[in-house]
Design an enzyme around this catalytic site. Structure first.
Site: not given
Ligand code: FCB
Length: 435
Positions: A156, A338
């Site tokens: 990110e 994620e």
């Molecule tokens: C993302 C991050 C991770 C965590 C999630 C909830 O943006 O990569 O580390 O904080 O959100």
């Protein structure tokens, strides 16, 4: 590939052990008023010492892969130069332990924890930090490149640049458009400069992880449509376009109205080197409203806020972003790196943590991922965020995303019902999602 994800600062703890250097998140979390409840990652889940137990839990869940990040300042306490062998050894043990357990290591080189020494020398707004990253990537590639299945350079970059250097909500807590834009370029440049070193030294695949979501107009009005597309340019296309060899999106460049003099000859070519995969982190969609033309203000309207983070639960958003990225960019392979749900659920009288809402969240998003595959998206895997309840950045320990509950007093781990549900999904390779 069925997996779960974590990141170094959020779980490792042992912040000053075995020669680890300070990172910007140590400095930031130790600064009064930055983190809810004054929490820090000093101990976090103490994964540094309990990683064997954690691998055992992963085995019980039946994970095929584990996505973790490497703490740069554990390996290079000053960010470059002298290697800290004890820090490197930890990742050797972790990778070997995963492989012994039959779990594929997916390593991310940077999940937001820049060595403080490099911040002191200018941080990401300084071009030299990108060169330091390439040196660090080479060291990691040479150390574990024969055993790591999959590499991500960055997690990110949007959030590093925006929350860290513009909003100030994340380390290093700066608030500057200049710094944000230079940072975004130097993160991408660092990715590009690291690729040759990775390619030369690793056997696994190499990619990058972006946080992506569709930006939808709040109404049928022209203004909202324009604002939504511009917001997409500043968020999604700002990273996707250069990676795909198209340079920075002209509409967003014009709207920032800032000289792009940090882009030097050859940079865009380096950034556009071929990727084996793109990782997509996805949590929510963004709805955009604007009430005046010109330098458009963007406001996020969330239709429903149903997680403890205040994030909207909208499963079709995953389908929308995966199909859009595939249509507009055709990367060889995508992963959902994620996706997850924050809710605090107390143990019941039998000690079970019955987190049915989290089960529903993963089920519904996974069904949308399946729909995307049916429609031709080359989606190769899904990683639940997160394996463990952990240090959720500025929110401290109050946001719980884990499949596994962590008691932050005793550090005891207790798999939640969602972990056992996920085990059944994995065992059936997704057939269970039909129930
Ligand atoms: C993302 C991050 C991770 C965590 C999630 C909830 O943006 O990569 O580390 O904080 O959100």
């Amino acid at each position: 590939m069925w997996g779960a994800a974590t990141s170094a600062y959020q779980i490792e703890g042992a912040h000053d052990e075995d020669g680890r250097g300070e990172s910007i998140w140590d400095r930031f979390s130790h600064t009064a008023g930055k983190i809810a409840n004054g929490d820090t990652g000093d101990v976090a889940c103490n994964h540094y010492h309990r990683y064997r137990e954690d691998i055992g839990i992963m085995q019980k869940i039946g994970l095929g892969a584990y996505r973790f990040s490497v703490a740069w300042s554990r390996v290079l306490p000053e960010g470059r130069g002298q290697i800290n062998q004890r820090g490197l050894d930890f990742y050797q043990r972790l990778v070997d332990g995963l492989l012994e357990a039959g779990i594929q290591p997916y390593a991310t080189l940077y999940h937001w924890d820049l060595p403080q020494a490099l911040q002191d020398a200018g941080g990401w707004p300084a071009r030299d930090t990108a060169l330091a990253f390439a040196e660090y990537a080479k060291i990691m590639a040479q150390a574990v490149g024969d055993r790591v299945a999959s590499w991500a350079t960055f997690n990110e970059p949007y959030v590093s640049a925006f929350a860290g250097y513009f909003q100030g909500r994340h380390a290093p807590g700066h608030q500057s458009l200049d710094e944000m834009l230079a940072t975004s370029h130097h993160l991408l440049l660092a990715h590009g400069l690291a690729l040759p070193a990775l390619r030369a030294n690793v056997q696994g695949e190499v990619g990058i992880v972006l946080n992506l979501q569709q930006h939808e107009p709040a109404s049928e009005s022209e203004l909202d449509a324009e604002a939504a597309w511009l917001a997409d340019g500043k968020h999604n296309r700002w990273y996707l376009d250069p990676l795909a060899g198209r340079g920075y999106p002209a509409d967003a460049v014009a709207d920032f109205g800032h000289p792009m003099d940090f882009v030097q000859a050859g940079d865009l070519e380096a950034i556009a080197a071929p990727l084996d995969y793109l990782g997509v982190n996805h949590y929510f969609r963004t709805i955009v409203h604007s009430d005046r033309p010109g330098n458009l203000p963007v406001s996020n309207i969330k239709r429903e806020q149903t997680t403890d983070m205040g994030w909207e639960v909208y499963p079709p958003g995953l389908y929308d972003i995966l199909t859009r990225v595939n249509r507009d960019y055709s990367f060889a392979k995508l992963y959902v790196t994620e996706n997850g749900f924050s809710r605090t659920v107390a143990p019941d009288s039998a000690g079970l943590i019955v987190d049915n809402e989290r089960i529903g969240y993963h089920r519904d998003y996974l069904r949308q991922a399946h729909r995307a595959i049916q429609d031709g998206v080359p989606l190769a895997g899904y990683f639940a965020w997160s394996l463990l309840d952990n240090f959720e950045w500025a929110h401290g320990f109050r946001q719980r995303f884990g499949l596994v509950h962590v008691d932050f007093e005793t550090l005891e781990r207790t798999p939640k019902e969602s972990a056992w549900w996920y085990r059944d999904v994995i065992r059936s390779n997704g057939e269970r999602l039909a129930d």
